[in-house]
Design an enzyme around this catalytic site. Structure first.
Site, PDB file in Angstrom:
ATOM      1  N   SER A  64       0.832  -1.202   0.000  1.00 31.14           N
ATOM      2  CA  SER A  64       0.000   0.000   0.000  1.00 31.14           C
ATOM      3  C   SER A  64       0.873   1.261   0.000  1.00 31.14           C
ATOM      4  O   SER A  64       1.607   1.493  -0.953  1.00 31.14           O
ATOM      5  CB  SER A  64      -0.955  -0.042   1.198  1.00 31.14           C
ATOM      6  OG  SER A  64      -1.987   0.908   1.058  1.00 31.14           O
ATOM      7  N   ASP A 119     -10.487  -4.209  -4.361  1.00 32.16           N
ATOM      8  CA  ASP A 119      -9.684  -3.129  -3.786  1.00 32.16           C
ATOM      9  C   ASP A 119      -9.850  -1.882  -4.655  1.00 32.16           C
ATOM     10  O   ASP A 119      -9.641  -1.951  -5.876  1.00 32.16           O
ATOM     11  CB  ASP A 119      -8.211  -3.557  -3.748  1.00 32.16           C
ATOM     12  CG  ASP A 119      -7.282  -2.495  -3.180  1.00 32.16           C
ATOM     13  OD1 ASP A 119      -7.767  -1.468  -2.658  1.00 32.16           O
ATOM     14  OD2 ASP A 119      -6.053  -2.690  -3.250  1.00 32.16           O
ATOM     15  N   HIS A 162      -8.049  -5.252   0.129  1.00 29.29           N
ATOM     16  CA  HIS A 162      -6.794  -4.514   0.121  1.00 29.29           C
ATOM     17  C   HIS A 162      -5.720  -5.143   1.011  1.00 29.29           C
ATOM     18  O   HIS A 162      -4.573  -5.285   0.583  1.00 29.29           O
ATOM     19  CB  HIS A 162      -7.066  -3.069   0.567  1.00 29.29           C
ATOM     20  CG  HIS A 162      -5.890  -2.168   0.520  1.00 29.29           C
ATOM     21  ND1 HIS A 162      -5.308  -1.751  -0.657  1.00 29.29           N
ATOM     22  CD2 HIS A 162      -5.166  -1.592   1.521  1.00 29.29           C
ATOM     23  CE1 HIS A 162      -4.291  -0.947  -0.398  1.00 29.29           C
ATOM     24  NE2 HIS A 162      -4.174  -0.843   0.923  1.00 29.29           N
TER      25      HIS A 162
END
Length: 365
Positions: free
Chosen positions: A197, A305, A335
């Protein structure tokens, strides 16, 4: 050239006789999303996530007071593990940045290579707001099984520090590894970088910076990376990517959570200052000015996601400019699936990480 994983990662199919998810809590997931989700994740959602307050409702002050309470499931204190040691890196402005170094231990034959070892730098996720040296310790312990030294970097977070310092801290860590390669017993010509991320975003920026500085990298390995400045958006509808719209009320990282991070990192009153301080493409790697000569890249996305499409768009832009790319989408996953040890696809993520690092650093037998 590209090596696009056309098979992707299959949906997790319950084994014969396996229990099906109960219905308690599934009404919290929108009907168009529900059939897309991995059954193992659905059960975790019912058992854990649905029983907790939405993350975007927890004030940042409360998170700071009780960080252990809000850590991801893969978090642990690895400081006492064999082959693990803590160090400090000096960032560009002199700030001390903690890093944790994981050296390889015995392989399946009880053998440890003498080194110097290849080295992989990990930048943790957390929206540029959350995370520490505990957050992804479980992932770092997995990745060192490839036979590489893993350096986990606890870059500075917002809102205590203005956004962009994280990039400077990461860059300082990369250069520290090269400068200290003898004492660390690592090969300065066999370096890879990656992260989850926000950490994936950081690794993409460093991919360009390393190329510009003439620093050779074996691999850039981001997972579910944001590649735009989506944290600065006022509304989710401003994103041009369909997944951002489709999953804006998804079970993990909904728009309200993204906006929560954006309010800490890029609040409206600070955004003009942030844009003046740093190159525009630091905020949005998709807008980088030069795409030639970048290192091999392994990008992993999750099907359910909002960041899926911008991560894959970055991969396609790399391909279009001649970079060797492997792209893998984990179907049915949200995610942060790689943080959830109960998922088969998290364990597949682990295996994929080890294999990719072995290939990149020439460690396959």
């Amino acid at each position: 050239m590209s090596n696009l994983d056309s098979t992707l990662a299959g949906h997790a199919v319950p084994k014969p006789g396996a229990s099906q998810p109960t219905n308690d809590g599934l009404d919290l997931i929108e009907e168009h999303i529900l059939p897309k989700l991995d059954p193992e994740f659905l059960q975790y959602f019912i058992d854990v996530i649905a029983k907790q307050p939405p993350a975007h409702t927890i004030p940042i002050e409360e998170v700071r007071k009780s960080p252990q309470k809000h850590q991801p499931p893969c978090a642990l204190d690895s400081s006492k593990e064999k082959g693990v040691g803590d160090h400090v890196v000096s960032s560009q402005d002199g700030t001390s940045i903690p890093v944790r170094v994981y050296h390889p231990v015995e392989d399946e034959r009880g053998v440890v290579r003498p080194g110097p070892h290849p080295v992989h730098l990990n930048f943790h996720g957390g929206g540029f707001v959350l995370g520490d040296l505990h957050s992804e310790a479980g992932l770092c312990l997995v990745m060192r099984k490839a036979g590489v030294v893993v350096v986990d970097v606890n870059y500075r977070h917002c809102p205590e520090t203005i956004w962009g310092k994280c990039i400077q801290d990461a860059w300082a860590a990369l250069n520290w590894v090269r400068d200290e390669h003898v004492s660390l017993n690592v090969d300065p010509f066999s370096i890879s970088i990656g992260g989850v991320s926000a950490g994936g975003h950081i690794s993409l920026v460093l991919q360009h910076m390393a190329r510009d500085a003439g620093i050779p990298l074996k691999l850039c390995m981001p997972t579910v990376p944001p590649t735009t400045d989506c944290l600065s958006l006022d509304y989710y509808t401003q994103s041009p990517y369909p997944s951002f719209h489709e999953f804006h009320r998804g079970p993990v990282l909904p728009w309200k959570r993204i906006k929560y991070f954006g309010n800490q990192c890029m609040p409206r009153d600070k955004l003009p200052e942030i844009r003046k301080m740093w190159p525009d493409w630091w905020l949005a790697p998709m807008r980088a000015p030069n795409w030639s000569g970048l290192c091999n890249t392994y990008i992993r996305t999750a099907e359910v996601d909002p960041l899926r499409d911008e991560g894959e768009a970055y991969a396609m832009k790399l391909v279009a400019n001649g970079t060797m790319v492997t792209l893998k989408r984990y179907l049915g996953c949200p995610h942060t699936f790689m943080y959830l040890g109960v998922l088969s696809q998290k364990r597949q993520w682990d295996e994929d990480s080890i294999h990719a690092l072995k290939v990149a650093h020439g460690l396959l037998k």
